[in-house]
Design a protein around this motif. Sequence first.
Motif, PDB file in Angstrom:
ATOM      1  N   HIS A   1       0.883  -1.169   0.000  1.00 20.64           N
ATOM      2  CA  HIS A   1       0.000   0.000   0.000  1.00 20.64           C
ATOM      3  C   HIS A   1       0.918   1.215   0.000  1.00 20.64           C
ATOM      4  O   HIS A   1       1.587   1.495   1.007  1.00 20.64           O
ATOM      5  N   ALA A   2       0.955   1.955  -1.120  1.00 23.70           N
ATOM      6  CA  ALA A   2       1.990   2.989  -1.220  1.00 23.70           C
ATOM      7  C   ALA A   2       1.585   4.103  -2.160  1.00 23.70           C
ATOM      8  O   ALA A   2       0.758   3.927  -3.062  1.00 23.70           O
ATOM      9  N   LYS A   3       2.199   5.271  -1.940  1.00 27.98           N
ATOM     10  CA  LYS A   3       1.982   6.438  -2.799  1.00 27.98           C
ATOM     11  C   LYS A   3       3.071   6.483  -3.842  1.00 27.98           C
ATOM     12  O   LYS A   3       4.263   6.384  -3.526  1.00 27.98           O
ATOM     13  N   THR A   4       2.651   6.640  -5.084  1.00 29.85           N
ATOM     14  CA  THR A   4       3.584   6.742  -6.200  1.00 29.85           C
ATOM     15  C   THR A   4       3.973   8.194  -6.446  1.00 29.85           C
ATOM     16  O   THR A   4       3.283   9.117  -5.994  1.00 29.85           O
ATOM     17  N   GLY A   5       5.064   8.389  -7.179  1.00 27.61           N
ATOM     18  CA  GLY A   5       5.469   9.736  -7.546  1.00 27.61           C
ATOM     19  C   GLY A   5       6.368   9.744  -8.756  1.00 27.61           C
ATOM     20  O   GLY A   5       7.187   8.825  -8.942  1.00 27.61           O
ATOM     21  N   TRP A   6       6.203  10.774  -9.578  1.00 23.51           N
ATOM     22  CA  TRP A   6       7.083  10.936 -10.722  1.00 23.51           C
ATOM     23  C   TRP A   6       7.184  12.410 -11.092  1.00 23.51           C
ATOM     24  O   TRP A   6       6.183  13.120 -11.166  1.00 23.51           O
ATOM     25  N   ILE A   7       8.397  12.881 -11.251  1.00 26.54           N
ATOM     26  CA  ILE A   7       8.697  14.194 -11.821  1.00 26.54           C
ATOM     27  C   ILE A   7       9.929  14.023 -12.702  1.00 26.54           C
ATOM     28  O   ILE A   7      10.527  12.933 -12.742  1.00 26.54           O
ATOM     29  N   ASP A   8      10.297  15.057 -13.406  1.00 26.12           N
ATOM     30  CA  ASP A   8      11.550  15.000 -14.156  1.00 26.12           C
ATOM     31  C   ASP A   8      12.681  14.718 -13.172  1.00 26.12           C
ATOM     32  O   ASP A   8      12.770  15.344 -12.115  1.00 26.12           O
ATOM     33  N   HIS A   9      13.509  13.746 -13.499  1.00 26.18           N
ATOM     34  CA  HIS A   9      14.667  13.391 -12.676  1.00 26.18           C
ATOM     35  C   HIS A   9      14.293  12.769 -11.343  1.00 26.18           C
ATOM     36  O   HIS A   9      15.032  12.890 -10.375  1.00 26.18           O
ATOM     37  N   GLY A  10      13.164  12.071 -11.295  1.00 24.99           N
ATOM     38  CA  GLY A  10      12.834  11.402 -10.052  1.00 24.99           C
ATOM     39  C   GLY A  10      11.601  10.520 -10.120  1.00 24.99           C
ATOM     40  O   GLY A  10      10.556  10.959 -10.610  1.00 24.99           O
ATOM     41  N   TYR A  11      11.743   9.271  -9.654  1.00 24.31           N
ATOM     42  CA  TYR A  11      10.619   8.360  -9.470  1.00 24.31           C
ATOM     43  C   TYR A  11      10.645   7.914  -8.016  1.00 24.31           C
ATOM     44  O   TYR A  11      11.708   7.596  -7.473  1.00 24.31           O
ATOM     45  N   THR A  12       9.472   7.879  -7.384  1.00 26.11           N
ATOM     46  CA  THR A  12       9.426   7.583  -5.955  1.00 26.11           C
ATOM     47  C   THR A  12       8.271   6.642  -5.625  1.00 26.11           C
ATOM     48  O   THR A  12       7.275   6.566  -6.356  1.00 26.11           O
ATOM     49  N   LEU A  13       8.428   5.942  -4.505  1.00 28.54           N
ATOM     50  CA  LEU A  13       7.359   5.097  -3.978  1.00 28.54           C
ATOM     51  C   LEU A  13       7.578   5.001  -2.475  1.00 28.54           C
ATOM     52  O   LEU A  13       8.694   4.737  -2.018  1.00 28.54           O
ATOM     53  N   SER A  14       6.518   5.202  -1.702  1.00 30.40           N
ATOM     54  CA  SER A  14       6.652   5.146  -0.250  1.00 30.40           C
ATOM     55  C   SER A  14       5.339   4.690   0.366  1.00 30.40           C
ATOM     56  O   SER A  14       4.262   5.094  -0.075  1.00 30.40           O
ATOM     57  N   GLY A  15       5.450   3.836   1.383  1.00 27.66           N
ATOM     58  CA  GLY A  15       4.249   3.350   2.043  1.00 27.66           C
ATOM     59  C   GLY A  15       4.513   2.193   2.961  1.00 27.66           C
ATOM     60  O   GLY A  15       5.479   2.199   3.730  1.00 27.66           O
ATOM     61  N   ILE A  16       3.682   1.158   2.842  1.00 25.86           N
ATOM     62  CA  ILE A  16       3.670   0.049   3.788  1.00 25.86           C
ATOM     63  C   ILE A  16       3.649  -1.273   3.030  1.00 25.86           C
ATOM     64  O   ILE A  16       2.917  -1.425   2.054  1.00 25.86           O
ATOM     65  N   VAL A  17       4.463  -2.220   3.503  1.00 28.14           N
ATOM     66  CA  VAL A  17       4.477  -3.575   2.954  1.00 28.14           C
ATOM     67  C   VAL A  17       4.137  -4.546   4.078  1.00 28.14           C
ATOM     68  O   VAL A  17       4.766  -4.504   5.139  1.00 28.14           O
ATOM     69  N   THR A  18       3.168  -5.411   3.853  1.00 26.32           N
ATOM     70  CA  THR A  18       2.972  -6.538   4.753  1.00 26.32           C
ATOM     71  C   THR A  18       3.775  -7.682   4.172  1.00 26.32           C
ATOM     72  O   THR A  18       3.399  -8.283   3.159  1.00 26.32           O
ATOM     73  N   ALA A  19       4.934  -7.973   4.780  1.00 31.02           N
ATOM     74  CA  ALA A  19       5.894  -8.907   4.205  1.00 31.02           C
ATOM     75  C   ALA A  19       5.362 -10.342   4.221  1.00 31.02           C
ATOM     76  O   ALA A  19       4.375 -10.666   4.889  1.00 31.02           O
ATOM     77  N   ALA A  20       6.064 -11.211   3.498  1.00 30.26           N
ATOM     78  CA  ALA A  20       5.652 -12.611   3.394  1.00 30.26           C
ATOM     79  C   ALA A  20       5.636 -13.298   4.752  1.00 30.26           C
ATOM     80  O   ALA A  20       4.841 -14.216   4.974  1.00 30.26           O
ATOM     81  N   ASP A  21       6.499 -12.842   5.687  1.00 24.05           N
ATOM     82  CA  ASP A  21       6.526 -13.444   7.022  1.00 24.05           C
ATOM     83  C   ASP A  21       5.567 -12.748   7.990  1.00 24.05           C
ATOM     84  O   ASP A  21       5.567 -13.031   9.186  1.00 24.05           O
TER      85      ASP A  21
END
Length: 492
Positions: A433-453
Amino acid sequence: MRESETTERAGDTPAASPFAGILSTVRRHPLAWIIAGSAVVLVVLGSGAVALGASVGTSASASTLPSASSTPTPTPTRPVAAPTRPLPVVAPAATKIRTCSVSGLAQDGRLGNLEAQVVNAKTGAVLFDRNGGKPGPTASVLKTLTSAAALKVLGPDYRVSTTVVKGSAPGQIVLVGGGDVTLSRLPDGQASFYTGAPKIQDLANQARQAMGGQPITSIVVDTSLFGGPVWQPSWDEHEERVVEGSTSYITALQVDGDRNDPTAIESPRTTDPVGRAVQYFQQYLGTNVPVTQGTAPAGAQQLAAVQSQPVTALIDQAMSVSDNTIMEELARLVAIKTGAGNTFAAENAGVISALKGYGIDTTGIHIADGSGLSGDNAVPPSYLTRLFVKVLNRENGLGVVYDGLPVAGQSGTLGPGYARFTGANAAARGAVHAKTGWIDHGYTLSGIVTAADGTPLTFAVFALGPVSDNAKQAIDTLVTGFYHCGDNLTNN
């Protein structure tokens, strides 16, 4: 001088000696001598015990005094405490040795200059860090901060009002923009892109009825709530407003985010959003009276009002589809509410002031806008990992941010049609569950991962510098690595 022992055998005739007189006296007064002799024996025994005790020190063994006349009798001694031993040092808790590495994935050249951090959301432990404390441009991930600021300052139930009040001249009305970019020009019964948006038709109908049949002679338009400029200088106007159609001029009065198509996610915007709104207001009033710019008289009587959806609904929609215009509205209202001002320049002080209420260090943060479009925004990944812990725990009403996050493979800008988390990375679908982002000279992703364990992880990944669209797949692969490793993720 030691006295020698003497033994008297039965039948021997005692020889004359110096002690003969003494013995004679003893025979004559036996009781007195028995008493005196006992006293002497006690003195001797006492002095012997003292001497023996001094010789053995603190020994716990029983001491005995030799006796010529009987079986040796043990002399009691005072118990001696065992020597004090040092307490054992408490061993530190064992440190978990983590063995799951994503180092190779992090070295993917498509990630450019990588800034990233991963935190175990339960323990707060930093599991992975690559320049995580370095502030960088966030792109649309900044919308997370704007949302948090709006919830803190405006409150979850705050609604943005557009009003009509009486003017200073007879028959004059004033249309007052309150900053609601979702106000729609579509007639009742037709839904615009913004869910549950208020209608300018409703506003016009209320105003006409409130006039009680008195003719409307002129309209004053008050958009003074937001100061200029209407376009952030670091934005690419042709790209964002015209070609991509993602962002409008930031004015206190507009309809449908000034989209040419009021039902589309993205649609070209005009250079006169206020004029478009006034056009539809006049149309629904059924008048072509003169229109001027101005301000409402102080304390003017209110004739009509419509309200936006609450802040929580605005955040939910803007986070899901990454709507720039709603976020610019919220950032400006935060700046105004905190007293920082009503311009782009005021948003830095306003938003940061609001964020301090969450108790996370804001050092290094710079806010250039509310949407993240500007490359001048700066936030360290470490701030986002801490903020998302609070989002995950739904602290201070931040659960609405979590609810609005795109879900890998399922919704929003991580959903179908966006080519995210495909191929082997599909393993993490539904878990990110994460927020995406893109601008010139930058791609981003930040949020939460419920890991396999089962471990909840918060993360932020910035791929900065000379990067291209394929950075998105490299980010997805790295985040899928976080998913597989879980709490076994190592920073090595």
